[in-house]
Scaffold this active site. Structure first.
Site, PDB file in Angstrom:
ATOM      1  N   HIS A 121       6.380  -5.380  -3.034  1.00 53.13           N
ATOM      2  CA  HIS A 121       5.324  -5.121  -4.235  1.00 53.13           C
ATOM      3  C   HIS A 121       6.298  -5.057  -5.446  1.00 53.13           C
ATOM      4  O   HIS A 121       7.360  -4.317  -5.552  1.00 53.13           O
ATOM      5  CB  HIS A 121       4.566  -3.732  -3.981  1.00 53.13           C
ATOM      6  N   ASP A 198       9.054   1.991   1.562  1.00 51.04           N
ATOM      7  CA  ASP A 198       7.891   2.127   0.576  1.00 51.04           C
ATOM      8  C   ASP A 198       6.799   2.294   1.656  1.00 51.04           C
ATOM      9  O   ASP A 198       6.206   1.137   2.056  1.00 51.04           O
ATOM     10  CB  ASP A 198       7.640   0.802  -0.323  1.00 51.04           C
ATOM     11  N   GLN A 201       1.357   1.408   2.198  1.00 46.84           N
ATOM     12  CA  GLN A 201       0.585   0.840   3.119  1.00 46.84           C
ATOM     13  C   GLN A 201       0.636   1.363   4.669  1.00 46.84           C
ATOM     14  O   GLN A 201      -0.308   0.980   5.396  1.00 46.84           O
ATOM     15  CB  GLN A 201       0.518  -0.845   3.107  1.00 46.84           C
ATOM     16  N   LYS A 224      -3.943   5.898  -1.578  1.00 42.33           N
ATOM     17  CA  LYS A 224      -4.315   4.958  -0.556  1.00 42.33           C
ATOM     18  C   LYS A 224      -4.457   5.694   0.740  1.00 42.33           C
ATOM     19  O   LYS A 224      -4.735   5.099   1.774  1.00 42.33           O
ATOM     20  CB  LYS A 224      -3.209   4.067  -0.427  1.00 42.33           C
ATOM     21  N   CYS A 361       0.357  -8.025  -6.796  1.00 41.76           N
ATOM     22  CA  CYS A 361       1.403  -7.403  -7.355  1.00 41.76           C
ATOM     23  C   CYS A 361       2.735  -7.883  -6.529  1.00 41.76           C
ATOM     24  O   CYS A 361       3.632  -6.896  -5.941  1.00 41.76           O
ATOM     25  CB  CYS A 361       1.399  -5.843  -7.458  1.00 41.76           C
TER      26      CYS A 361
END
Ligand SMILES: Cc1ncc(COP(=O)(O)O)c(C=O)c1O
Length: 403
Positions: A121, A198, A201, A224, A361
């Site tokens: 991202h 990261d 998700q 999220k 993104c």
């Protein structure tokens, strides 16, 4: 882990007041809808218990401070770390920028290298470019395997002692591919590099444990994870956080201020300058309780099953091209031949199906995939087989309209 192929709803749809009947919300990778316990915690926070934290000596403020720090403990337990390793930030983006400025910006020198991957991202690309440009460091990019995962064999071949930091998505926001994070950490540590994951998700879709992953930094966004916007977490090993200077100055992050010299508070306070997003933190606590109440293993099994079912149904449509591996976590990107993803999303919306279309993104990934954009359906705890049926019916309509 064996995945139970069970696409029955988790029976939580009624917890989500903003999802009306008949609306297939398939954009959870962008942001999740909010369950009643999170909405209630936020309402109670502002409507009943509100006060500042870390400053007031009156009881209300002491109680709010207790709630704020209890949330930190809760995040630590959720991640398998210690409370003093949990920094509250605005979201994953701010967490990565913080590590880029405060760790990379002070520990890297000209000629050092940072390793990213093709599927990152922009939040996990641009902050590193900014710091690399400032200090004269170089960025290398790990390619993808044929089935569109980060290629860890290629990464093993690329890593050198000049690499000081590896920053990778735990789960791709476009392809849903799940990183073998432990192997990535072992490879990074093998050349003496630190690794940042990261987890944007991953955290809503699978149980994560900092000790098992053996990573150095981990970031995620509350919105999220069924929590509020404007709040997120940077987890970092304490000794690394302790060796980092702050990048924002202000109230709360100090030990002592004089015009001659200011000394800073220990982590995590050092990185939380100013009045924090108090009720965001309270809402995040409620969100973590909510997902833990369902069980992340159940959520993972459910969403993986939905992805498999969606991929199977979509692969039967001649016009559809699927991206990403079959065992993606909660996310399916696809293209409909001859139709721009924006048109796909617009026609789906007319049929009450909300998906995302665009570059997500992740422009370098789009370039690698050879497309300007993809259509993306992403699942959450509230989705079920009926949402997949609505998606498939919508795409059939798209192909009818475009011939
Ligand atoms: C993998 C990934 N990383 C980082 C981000 C940035 O998150 P935020 O905008 O909440 O800071 C996102 C959001 O889409 C994401 O999916």
């Amino acid at each position: 882990m064996t995945i139970a192929l069970d696409t029955r709803p988790l029976d939580v749809l009624s917890d989500f007041p903003a999802i009306p009947a008949g609306w297939a919300y398939l954009d959870t990778a962008a942001t999740s809808q909010k369950p009643r316990p999170v909405i209630d915690a936020i309402t109670r926070g502002y409507g009943e218990t509100y006060a500042t934290v870390h400053r007031g000596v009156y009881q209300r403020s002491a109680d709010m401070t207790f709630a704020y720090e209890a949330a930190r403990e809760r995040v630590a337990k959720f991640l398998g770390g210690a409370a003093n390793e949990v920094v509250f930030v605005r979201g994953a983006t701010e967490g990565i920028n913080l590590v880029a400025q405060c760790w990379a910006g002070t520990h890297l020198k000209a000629g050092d290298r940072i390793l990213l991957s093709t599927l990152e991202h922009h939040s996990n690309i641009v902050p590193w470019q900014m710091v690399a440009e400032r200090i004269g460091a170089e960025i290398d990019v790990v390619p993808l395997t044929a089935d569109q995962r980060i290629d860890l064999d290629a990464m093993a071949a690329m890593l050198t002692p000049a690499h000081k930091l590896v920053a990778l998505a735990h789960v791709s926001n476009v392809l849903g591919s799940v990183l073998d994070a432990r192997r990535a950490a072992d490879l990074a540590h093998g050349v003496g590099a630190k690794i940042l994951l990261d987890g944007c998700q991953a955290v809503p879709r699978m149980a994560v444990d900092m000790a098992a992953l053996d990573c150095d930094f981990y970031v995620f966004s509350g919105h999220k994870l069924y929590g509020p916007t404007g709040i997120g977490v940077l987890w970092g090993r304490y000794e690394l956080l302790d060796a980092m200077p702050p990048y924002q100055g202000g109230g709360s992050m100090i030990d002592k201020v004089t015009f001659a010299k200011t000394t800073y508070a220990p982590p995590p306070g050092r990185f939380e300058a100013g009045t924090p997003h108090i009720i965001g933190v309270v809402g995040l606590h409620a969100a973590i309780d909510y997902v833990d109440g369902i069980g992340l293993d159940r959520i993972h099994a459910h969403e993986t099953a939905l992805v498999r079912q969606a991929r199977e149904a979509l692969s039967k449509l001649n016009s559809v091209k699927l991206f990403g591996p079959d065992d993606s976590a909660g996310i399916v990107s696809f293209a409909v031949e001859g139709v721009h993803p924006h048109d796909v999303a617009t026609i789906l919306d007319e049929g009450n199906v909300a998906i995302r279309a665009g570059h997500h993104c992740a422009q370098p990934l789009m370039e690698a995939l050879g497309v300007p954009a993809t259509a993306r359906a992403s699942f959450g705890v509230y989705n079920g087989a009926d949402d997949i049926a609505a998606l498939v019916a919508g795409i059939e309509r798209v192909t009818r309209i475009f011939g």
